[in-house]
Scaffold this active site. Structure first.
Site, PDB file in Angstrom:
ATOM      1  N   HIS A 245       0.977  -0.936   0.265  1.00 14.08           N
ATOM      2  CA  HIS A 245       0.122  -0.017  -0.130  1.00 14.08           C
ATOM      3  C   HIS A 245       0.794   2.012   0.374  1.00 14.08           C
ATOM      4  O   HIS A 245       2.222   1.506   0.735  1.00 14.08           O
ATOM      5  CB  HIS A 245      -1.079   0.421   1.184  1.00 14.08           C
ATOM      6  CG  HIS A 245       0.190  -0.033   2.616  1.00 14.08           C
ATOM      7  ND1 HIS A 245       0.346  -1.148   3.415  1.00 14.08           N
ATOM      8  CD2 HIS A 245      -0.089   0.651   3.288  1.00 14.08           C
ATOM      9  CE1 HIS A 245       0.682  -1.312   3.998  1.00 14.08           C
ATOM     10  NE2 HIS A 245       1.053  -0.097   4.615  1.00 14.08           N
TER      11      HIS A 245
ATOM     12  N   HIS B  72       0.982   5.182   1.292  1.00 13.76           N
ATOM     13  CA  HIS B  72      -0.047   6.689   1.431  1.00 13.76           C
ATOM     14  C   HIS B  72       0.336   7.820   0.651  1.00 13.76           C
ATOM     15  O   HIS B  72       1.253   7.792   0.384  1.00 13.76           O
ATOM     16  CB  HIS B  72       0.784   6.410   2.764  1.00 13.76           C
ATOM     17  CG  HIS B  72       0.750   5.983   3.843  1.00 13.76           C
ATOM     18  ND1 HIS B  72       0.008   5.434   5.179  1.00 13.76           N
ATOM     19  CD2 HIS B  72       0.966   4.537   4.071  1.00 13.76           C
ATOM     20  CE1 HIS B  72       0.074   4.373   5.925  1.00 13.76           C
ATOM     21  NE2 HIS B  72       0.743   3.581   5.323  1.00 13.76           N
TER      22      HIS B  72
END
Ligand code: DGP
Length: 110
Positions: A99, A101
């Protein structure tokens, strides 16, 4: 099926506030935002981190992050945007799947 928390979000088995999605990626608000609009971009196909994500999925994640950085900065009237990624526990990765950010920055938010 796996028990990965973000895969459950992709499958709609856990709630999320989705910001954007296409066939390869999902972007949703972070549950512990550093700032308003803190968004996570993930590949829909599970991978643990930068070392194992498929190149085509990574390309979609980065293009989505680039696009959303501009959208979030504009819509939230932010003063800038940080893009960040943690890979492996020692580097601060708390949730396994890959992931990125996106963190909008505001005046006096340090
Ligand atoms: P890190 O692995 O340290 O790069 O950060 C993981 C981030 O994932 C952290 O900022 C909080 C967020 N997070 C963890 N669980 C959930 C969840 O169930 N839903 C959402 N939206 N975010 C989550």
């Amino acid at each position: 099926m796996n028990d990965c928390i973000f895969c459950k979000i992709v499958r709609g088995e856990l709630p999320s506030f989705n910001v954007y999605e296409n066939e390869k990626v999902l972007a949703f608000l972070d549950i512990h935002p550093v700032n308003p609009g803190h968004t996570l971009v993930i590949p829909k196909k599970h991978s643990p981190n930068i070392f194992e994500v498929l190149p085509e999925d990574w390309a979609s994640v980065t293009e989505t992050a680039r696009m959303l950085a501009g959208v979030l900065e504009k819509t939230l009237s932010a003063k800038g945007v940080n893009l960040m990624m943690n890979n492996r526990e020692h580097a601060g990765q708390l949730v396994e799947p890959t992931h990125v950010h996106i963190i909008p920055r505001f005046t006096d938010d340090t």
